[in-house]
Structure formats: structure tokens, C-alpha cells
Design an enzyme around this catalytic site. Structure first.
Site, short mmCIF file in Angstrom:
data_model
loop_
_atom_site.label_atom_id
_atom_site.label_comp_id
_atom_site.label_asym_id
_atom_site.label_seq_id
_atom_site.Cartn_x
_atom_site.Cartn_y
_atom_site.Cartn_z
CG ASP A 57 -2.04 0.93 1.16
OD1 ASP A 57 -1.78 2.11 0.87
OD2 ASP A 57 -3.19 0.50 1.35
CG LEU A 72 -0.24 5.22 -13.15
CD1 LEU A 72 1.17 5.78 -13.28
CD2 LEU A 72 -0.45 4.12 -14.17
N GLY A 101 9.79 10.97 -1.57
CA GLY A 101 10.89 10.73 -0.63
C GLY A 101 11.84 9.67 -1.18
CE LYS A 104 15.62 15.10 0.31
NZ LYS A 104 15.04 15.55 1.57
CE1 TYR A 144 -8.73 10.05 -8.70
CE2 TYR A 144 -9.70 11.89 -9.90
CZ TYR A 144 -8.90 10.75 -9.89
OH TYR A 144 -8.29 10.32 -11.03
P1 NAD Z 1 -7.57 1.91 -11.55
O1 NAD Z 1 -8.48 2.07 -10.40
O2 NAD Z 1 -7.87 0.87 -12.57
O3 NAD Z 1 -6.07 1.68 -11.08
C1 NAD Z 1 -5.56 2.19 -9.88
C2 NAD Z 1 -4.64 1.14 -9.28
O4 NAD Z 1 -4.09 1.66 -8.05
C3 NAD Z 1 -5.38 -0.14 -8.91
O5 NAD Z 1 -4.64 -1.25 -9.34
C4 NAD Z 1 -5.49 -0.08 -7.40
O6 NAD Z 1 -5.59 -1.36 -6.81
C5 NAD Z 1 -4.21 0.65 -7.05
N1 NAD Z 1 -4.27 1.32 -5.75
C6 NAD Z 1 -5.28 2.10 -5.25
N2 NAD Z 1 -4.95 2.52 -4.02
C7 NAD Z 1 -3.72 2.02 -3.73
C8 NAD Z 1 -2.86 2.10 -2.60
N3 NAD Z 1 -3.21 2.81 -1.51
N4 NAD Z 1 -1.68 1.45 -2.65
C9 NAD Z 1 -1.31 0.72 -3.74
N5 NAD Z 1 -2.10 0.60 -4.83
C10 NAD Z 1 -3.29 1.25 -4.83
O7 NAD Z 1 -7.49 3.37 -12.25
P2 NAD Z 1 -6.77 3.81 -13.60
O8 NAD Z 1 -7.80 4.32 -14.51
O9 NAD Z 1 -5.83 2.77 -14.06
O10 NAD Z 1 -5.95 5.08 -13.08
C11 NAD Z 1 -4.55 5.04 -12.86
C12 NAD Z 1 -4.08 6.41 -12.43
O11 NAD Z 1 -4.35 7.37 -13.46
C13 NAD Z 1 -4.77 6.92 -11.16
O12 NAD Z 1 -3.83 7.61 -10.38
C14 NAD Z 1 -5.80 7.88 -11.70
O13 NAD Z 1 -6.12 8.90 -10.77
C15 NAD Z 1 -5.11 8.44 -12.94
N6 NAD Z 1 -6.09 8.92 -13.91
C16 NAD Z 1 -6.81 8.04 -14.65
C17 NAD Z 1 -7.76 8.51 -15.53
C18 NAD Z 1 -8.58 7.58 -16.39
O14 NAD Z 1 -9.49 8.06 -17.07
N7 NAD Z 1 -8.32 6.31 -16.42
C19 NAD Z 1 -7.99 9.89 -15.65
C20 NAD Z 1 -7.26 10.74 -14.85
C21 NAD Z 1 -6.29 10.25 -13.99
#
Ligand code: NAD
Ligand code: UDP
Length: 313
Positions: A57, A72, A101, A104, A144
Site C-alpha cells: 500500500d 499511478l 521521498g 529523492k 480525489y
Molecule cells: P484503476 O483504479 O484501474 O487503477 C488504480 C490502481 O491503483 C489499482 O490497481 C489499485 O488497486 C491501485 N491502488 C489504489 N490505491 C492504492 C494504494 N493505496 N496502494 C497501492 N495501490 C493502490 O485506475 P486507472 O484508470 O488505471 O488510473 C490510474 C491512475 O491514473 C490513477 O492515479 C488515476 O487517478 C489516474 N487517472 C486516470 C484517468 C482515467 O481516465 N483512467 C484519468 C485521470 C487520472
């Protein structure tokens, strides 16, 4: 060969990124807590000796030696990020602090997956990177939106104060294979509903707009941003400027699938942005990047994926 950490690597976007980075001959460490990610997204990579999957996590520190970090980890669907809003803020903010961190200490380059949600319900259209946004700090989406805004602040602060090499991309609505069928986002919802012959749930009147980007275009933009010179930190918009109403999307999905599904109207969630379209002039200029895949082409590929998935389940 570079060693690269991808947080959230088992999610929708992360799994495509891991695949791409491995394909380019890199060593990839995929870190995920599997909140919204799935092992099935990366199971085909497990036999590759240059791929490692770690359950962790990001709110807890993680120590590893890598050259680059793509951060991500964060649920992206409103349904999932609103499920536990405090955890969403922790993931964005503490995740950013932990990855910065780490960057860095080990002098790695780190890219933040930020979002068009930093513009909130925008009063400037299309959205340029210089627009500061219109975000409700205490609404249902703020865990968010504000979490991602603080993450951007932290990235800039670590860059300015500690010289960390950072990259910030603002991703606009992205869709494609590996989205979770129950993800709750509009493209996967409509496709799964249409394939099953269920009602298509349009929230509000369906006149709100979004600009939909196919995942391959995003991955190209991410890779270009990471590779560009260190003095370009972003933020930079990465999205497809083709703008559609949600009703237009519903009709497109029904037509492409040839579905008998009916459109039904459900209440609009609070603070749902009315319009969204990226201005991608900066990405064109600095990254020589623009999306290549039209909504129709991308939807066809995504429909094929969900059709296969539903047949297997
Ligand atoms: P997703 O929910 O499919 O993937 C997010 C991943 O992060 C998942 O595998 C989840 O299990 C993991 N995760 C969540 N909390 C966590 C934690 N505390 N520790 C470790 N892992 C954790 O979403 P996505 O669409 O693949 O998005 C990926 C990134 O891109 C995200 O940061 C999202 O904010 C950003 N983003 C996506 C979109 C989009 O349209 N897909 C748009 C804007 C930004
Ligand atoms: N939406 C919809 N029906 C659904 C899911 C979403 O009409 O089944 C709408 C939602 O209200 C929003 C748009 O589609 O206006 C995009 O929603 P999504 O959750 O995909 O992303 P975001 O709102 O974060 O852009």
C-alpha cells in the site's frame, strides 16, 4: 535496460504501462494493493523474469532501487474513490510523499498521474494547464480532486526545494481493455450494459460532455513525458480533444454493438462536471504528442475485450 517502479501497476492504465515498459526491454516492479486493480490484468506478465509483482500500500513507505517511478496508485472511478474518501486522500497525499521521498533518496525520476479533475467543474473551456480550476473543497469528489491537487503541490515542492526530477501529467477520461467490468466509469458501464442487453444508465439529461482517450494514446504520452528533458516538469494535459455528450456516447455504444438496450435516465451525481475538453497545445509543442485513435476505433477494441470477458465469466 532501466529498472522502473509502477505504483498501481495492476490497475487499468498501470497494467498497459507495465506491458509497454517490459516490451521496451526494461525491468518492471509493479506495486499494488489490489483495491481496484486485478491480478488478471498482469497475469500474462508473471512468467517474464524481468517483471515483479509486489502487494503493498503506497500510504506506507517502500524502499527499492530504481531509475524511474510512475506513480499511478489511486482509485480513479468516482464510485471507488468515494467508497472510502479518507483513504483516497491518504493514497494521493501519503503516496506522493512516499514516492517523492524515495525518488529523492535514490535520485530517481518520478512521474505523477494527475487528472483533469484538478480543473473541477471548469469555467474555462477547453482547459489549458494555466487554468487554476473550479473545485469544491468539501464535496463528494473533493477527496480525489483535492488529493490530486495536493499531490501536484508536493511534486512541485520536492522539485523546487530538493531538486527531485519530476513529471506531472493531467490525464483526461481514458478507456480501453483491462477496465474492471464493475468499475463504474461511463465507458465500461455502457459497454457492459449494452452487451448484456440491460438498460443504459445515463445520469442527468446526458448533455454533460467528456473527451475520451484510448489507453494506447495515453501510454504513448506517458512514455514521451518521462523521456523528455528534465527541465520540462509539466503539468501537461494528456487527453483526446474529441468532445462528446454522454448521450452521444450511449448512442454510439448501442449502434456499434447493435444492442437492443434502452436508455434510462438516473439522477446526476453531485458536483458532476458539466463539460471537459483538453487543450493539448502544450503536449503537441513539448512532447510532439497527440492522440491517434478515434472514439469509434477505440470503442470497437474495448467492446471486443468486454465481449470476450463476459463470455469467459
Ligand atoms: P484503476 O483504479 O484501474 O487503477 C488504480 C490502481 O491503483 C489499482 O490497481 C489499485 O488497486 C491501485 N491502488 C489504489 N490505491 C492504492 C494504494 N493505496 N496502494 C497501492 N495501490 C493502490 O485506475 P486507472 O484508470 O488505471 O488510473 C490510474 C491512475 O491514473 C490513477 O492515479 C488515476 O487517478 C489516474 N487517472 C486516470 C484517468 C482515467 O481516465 N483512467 C484519468 C485521470 C487520472
Ligand atoms: N455517467 C453516466 N452513466 C454511468 C456512469 C457515468 O451517465 O453509468 C456519467 C457521469 O455522470 C459523468 C460521465 O458519465 O457525467 C463520466 O463519468 P465517469 O464516472 O466515467 O468519469 P468522470 O465523471 O470522473 O469524468
Amino acid at each position: 535496460m532501466k529498472r522502473i517502479l509502477v505504483t498501481g501497476g495492476a490497475g487499468f492504465v498501470g497494467s498497459h504501462l507495465c506491458e509497454r515498459l517490459l516490451g521496451e526491454g526494461n525491468e518492471v516492479i509493479c506495486l499494488d494493493n489490489f483495491f481496484t486493480g486485478q491480478k488478471r490484468n498482469v497475469v500474462h506478465l508473471l512468467d517474464n523474469p524481468f517483471f515483479e509483482l509486489v502487494r503493498h500500500d503506497v500510504i506506507n513507505p517502500f524502499v527499492v532501487e530504481v531509475d524511474e517511478i510512475y506513480n499511478l496508485a489511486c482509485p480513479a472511478s468516482p464510485v471507488h474513490y468515494q467508497y472510502n474518501p479518507i483513504k483516497t486522500v491518504k493514497t494521493s497525499v501519503m503516496g506522493a510523499i512516499n514516492m517523492l521521498g524515495l525518488a529523492k533518496r535514490i535520485r530517481a525520476k518520478v512521474l505523477q498521474a494527475s487528472t483533469s479533475e484538478v480543473y473541477g467543474d471548469p469555467k474555462v473551456h477547453p482547459q489549458t494547464e494555466s487554468y487554476w480550476g473550479h473545485v469544491n473543497p468539501i464535496g463528494t469528489r473533493s477527496c480525489y480532486d483535492e488529493g490530486k491537487r495536493v499531490a501536484e503541490t508536493l511534486f512541485m515542492n520536492y522539485h523546487q526545494q530538493n531538486g527531485v526530477r519530476i513529471k506531472i501529467i493531467r490525464i483526461f477520461n481514458t478507456y480501453g481493455p483491462h477496465m474492471h467490468p464493475n468499475d463504474g466509469r461511463v465507458v465500461s458501464n455502457f459497454i457492459v450494459q449494452a452487451l448484456k442487453g440491460n438498460n443504459i444508465t445515463v445520469y442527468g439529461k446526458g448533455d454533460q460532455t467528456r473527451s475520451f482517450q484510448y489507453v494506447d494514446d495515453l501510454i504513448n504520452g506517458m512514455a514521451k513525458m518521462m523521456a523528455t528533458s528534465d527541465d520540462f516538469t509539466g503539468p501537461v494535459n494528456i487527453g483526446n480533444p474529441g468532445e462528446f455528450t454522454i448521450l452521444e456516447l450511449a448512442q454510439k455504444v448501442i449502434t456499434l454493438i447493435g444492442s437492443k438496450s434502452k436508455i434510462v435516465y438516473e439522477p446526476l451525481p453531485s458536483d458532476d462536471p458539466l463539460q471537459r475538453q483538453p487543450d493539448i497545445s502544450l503536449a503537441r509543442e513539448k512532447l510532439n504528442w497527440e492522440p491517434k485513435i478515434s472514439l469509434d476505433k477505440g470503442l470497437v477494441k474495448t467492446i471486443e475485450y468486454f465481449d470476450q470477458l463476459l463470455k469467459e465469466s
